[in-house]
Motif scaffolding. Sequence first.
Motif, PDB file in Angstrom:
ATOM      1  N   GLY A  13      16.145  20.444   2.626  1.00  0.00           N
ATOM      2  CA  GLY A  13      14.935  20.926   2.755  1.00  0.00           C
ATOM      3  C   GLY A  13      14.374  20.724   4.366  1.00  0.00           C
ATOM      4  O   GLY A  13      15.075  20.632   5.100  1.00  0.00           O
ATOM      5  N   TRP A  14      13.177  20.904   4.274  1.00  0.00           N
ATOM      6  CA  TRP A  14      12.430  21.077   5.813  1.00  0.00           C
ATOM      7  C   TRP A  14      11.085  20.498   5.638  1.00  0.00           C
ATOM      8  O   TRP A  14      10.381  20.686   4.727  1.00  0.00           O
ATOM      9  CB  TRP A  14      12.356  22.425   6.023  1.00  0.00           C
ATOM     10  N   SER A  15      10.776  19.582   6.657  1.00  0.00           N
ATOM     11  CA  SER A  15       9.524  18.814   6.618  1.00  0.00           C
ATOM     12  C   SER A  15       8.349  19.700   6.500  1.00  0.00           C
ATOM     13  O   SER A  15       7.323  19.359   6.245  1.00  0.00           O
ATOM     14  CB  SER A  15       9.610  17.799   7.431  1.00  0.00           C
ATOM     15  N   GLY A  16       8.414  20.779   7.441  1.00  0.00           N
ATOM     16  CA  GLY A  16       7.544  21.719   7.408  1.00  0.00           C
ATOM     17  C   GLY A  16       6.519  21.615   8.650  1.00  0.00           C
ATOM     18  O   GLY A  16       6.603  20.536   9.321  1.00  0.00           O
ATOM     19  N   ARG A  17       5.799  22.855   9.056  1.00  0.00           N
ATOM     20  CA  ARG A  17       5.120  22.845  10.282  1.00  0.00           C
ATOM     21  C   ARG A  17       3.944  23.540   9.972  1.00  0.00           C
ATOM     22  O   ARG A  17       3.610  24.173   8.838  1.00  0.00           O
ATOM     23  CB  ARG A  17       5.871  23.931  11.244  1.00  0.00           C
TER      24      ARG A  17
ATOM     25  N   ARG B  19       0.870  -1.102  -0.064  1.00  0.00           N
ATOM     26  CA  ARG B  19      -0.056  -0.030   0.000  1.00  0.00           C
ATOM     27  C   ARG B  19       0.873   0.870  -0.250  1.00  0.00           C
ATOM     28  O   ARG B  19       1.964   1.173   0.837  1.00  0.00           O
ATOM     29  CB  ARG B  19      -0.925  -0.037   1.089  1.00  0.00           C
ATOM     30  N   LEU B  20       0.532   2.092  -0.763  1.00  0.00           N
ATOM     31  CA  LEU B  20       1.432   3.507  -0.980  1.00  0.00           C
ATOM     32  C   LEU B  20       0.533   4.429  -0.302  1.00  0.00           C
ATOM     33  O   LEU B  20      -0.382   4.725  -0.662  1.00  0.00           O
ATOM     34  CB  LEU B  20       1.862   3.603  -2.388  1.00  0.00           C
ATOM     35  N   LEU B  21       1.116   5.029   1.051  1.00  0.00           N
ATOM     36  CA  LEU B  21       0.672   6.195   1.639  1.00  0.00           C
ATOM     37  C   LEU B  21       1.015   7.448   0.571  1.00  0.00           C
ATOM     38  O   LEU B  21       2.320   7.675   0.509  1.00  0.00           O
ATOM     39  CB  LEU B  21       0.893   6.280   2.920  1.00  0.00           C
ATOM     40  N   VAL B  22       0.216   8.362   0.308  1.00  0.00           N
ATOM     41  CA  VAL B  22       0.514   9.738  -0.213  1.00  0.00           C
ATOM     42  C   VAL B  22      -0.219  10.937   0.520  1.00  0.00           C
ATOM     43  O   VAL B  22      -1.182  10.957   0.847  1.00  0.00           O
ATOM     44  CB  VAL B  22       0.155   9.731  -1.681  1.00  0.00           C
ATOM     45  N   SER B  23       0.639  11.831   1.027  1.00  0.00           N
ATOM     46  CA  SER B  23       0.261  13.114   1.477  1.00  0.00           C
ATOM     47  C   SER B  23       1.013  14.179   0.971  1.00  0.00           C
ATOM     48  O   SER B  23       2.202  14.074   0.577  1.00  0.00           O
ATOM     49  CB  SER B  23       0.334  12.993   2.867  1.00  0.00           C
ATOM     50  N   GLY B  24       0.402  15.422   0.988  1.00  0.00           N
ATOM     51  CA  GLY B  24       1.059  16.551   0.746  1.00  0.00           C
ATOM     52  C   GLY B  24       1.973  17.012   1.800  1.00  0.00           C
ATOM     53  O   GLY B  24       2.212  16.181   2.859  1.00  0.00           O
ATOM     54  N   SER B  25       2.656  18.064   1.812  1.00  0.00           N
ATOM     55  CA  SER B  25       3.756  18.310   2.749  1.00  0.00           C
ATOM     56  C   SER B  25       3.651  19.908   3.285  1.00  0.00           C
ATOM     57  O   SER B  25       3.395  20.805   2.205  1.00  0.00           O
ATOM     58  CB  SER B  25       4.994  18.050   2.330  1.00  0.00           C
ATOM     59  N   PHE B  26       3.796  20.238   4.408  1.00  0.00           N
ATOM     60  CA  PHE B  26       3.988  21.437   4.795  1.00  0.00           C
ATOM     61  C   PHE B  26       5.291  21.902   4.666  1.00  0.00           C
ATOM     62  O   PHE B  26       5.377  23.398   4.636  1.00  0.00           O
ATOM     63  CB  PHE B  26       3.577  21.480   6.477  1.00  0.00           C
TER      64      PHE B  26
END
Length: 548
Positions: free
Chosen positions: A444-448, A286-293
């Motif tokens: 980069g930066w994983s975001g908040r 299963r491939l989980l996909v999400s955007g990023s902050f």
Amino acid sequence: MRFRLVPRRALRALAVGAVALAAASCSHAHTTVQITTHADDYGQPVGTQPVREGGDLVMGLSNDPDRLDPSTSSSLYMRYVMSTICEKLYDNDASGNLVPQLATALPKFSDDGLTVTIPLRTGVKFADGTPFNADAVEASLERHLSLPGSQRTGEMGPITGIDAEGPSTVVIHYSAPFAPITAALADRAGMIMSEAALKEEGKDFGDHPVCTGPFKFRERATGSSIVVERDPLYYDAQNVHFDTITYRIMPDAKARADALRSGSIQVADTMSPQDADALKADPRLRLLVSGSFGFQGFYLNIGNQDGAGKPVKPLDTPLAKDPRVRQALSLSIDRQALVDKAFKGWYEPACTPIAPRTSYATSADTSCPQFDPDRAKKLLAEAGVQTPYPITMQVMNVSDQLDYAQQLQAMVARGGFDLRLVPAEYSALLAAQKNGTYEALLLGWSGRLDPDGNIARFLTTGSSGNYSGFSSAALDDVLGWAAHTTSPARRGALYEQAVTLIQRDNPYIYTYRLRNLTAHSDRVTGIEVYADGAVRLGKAAFVSDRNG
């Protein structure tokens, strides 16, 4: 006990509406980012699914984390591990909302915004058996603020004191309102450590971290693996299923994909866009996909000679001294074309720290400069530099990053730059950005969730995360006002102004925004990945109708 900290420098008396941004506006046109659409799949909790108790999960972790110390860490991969062993006062949910974790409700702000009251869970124990209470929270927050080398200090705002009021209430006092504090406490600044372990381990806490979480730390073999085991003292232990989780360090994305298919690991983070379509089509996975902050791009060293957070000492190079050179570099990048070619359309172009589809995103603060290599050459000529202008860039020694950097290298050559690539291990890149031992650095930066966590930490004068050694009084003031107002509309307008200032000076050049691609075996359920980038394994489990 009353803890006192010297407040950040007083904000200048500045009418924000009068900030002179005419000089900050770039003369070139902007284009709106084209968003590639892929269906989000964040995963879901175990819920009522039948699962098997026990078992040992193995995760292929794409990079070796830095020290497991919430105060000093700057690594995304540390957050993966700590999400299982070190809960926070608050967390993000799948919808991007801030929710209580070790707190019992969102903070209560006084009318003047200078006092923040946080109610805490009761009956909770750390993994060493000592009580989680307001004194422990106070001790952790004080450490985040005052420990030499802490990366959290600037994230928490102008705190003047912290009080434990009884066993289940903590009060934070400010010299000026600080709107982003809840979001900060949903990340490492909100991780609460055992007070007894802090006293025993001191600065070596990260070698043997003790917190409260579904699991507790067992052992680490640097560069190889990290093992955590189920914590029977955890307050929600009935919903923890694995006996152990082993994080196996596997930097090569193809090796992680092959290990998933063979079954030697059951979950892997940061899958390559080159493999994403095949992984998604595999019925066993299963491939989980999400955007990023977050954002990806590269730092340019302007004044970091003695280490991040130390007084700025401008480098004596055209790249560091002349913003026209940095602007030319930005104009030499066709972000959309680069993303489409390098990442098969799975990632998105980015030019600012404001994430699309979040509450502060507008066309003004997410747009990109027009790709214009001819103008880039003119700016270099105006700056009086010889072309091709050489820049040495350190880049992570993994295939996706190297491929991207090589295509970036070819692209910026059209604008008059000679980009020279130096592959390095992830740990070496972290050290280089902190110590200032680089000219350009692709990282980069994983975001908040709150924009302050994506901007102020990196670009405020004197911040411990200001890896470029950048200093702008105008940007400091705009970011200060944005943090100290609680009006969303006013904050949004201020962040638009901040983006204009950033794009004038380009201390960091934003190039793309990844989508979190995490794959796992269909033998496992309950794994979740949100836009904050952390892979949540703490309450996952093996499905009950399978063996193994």
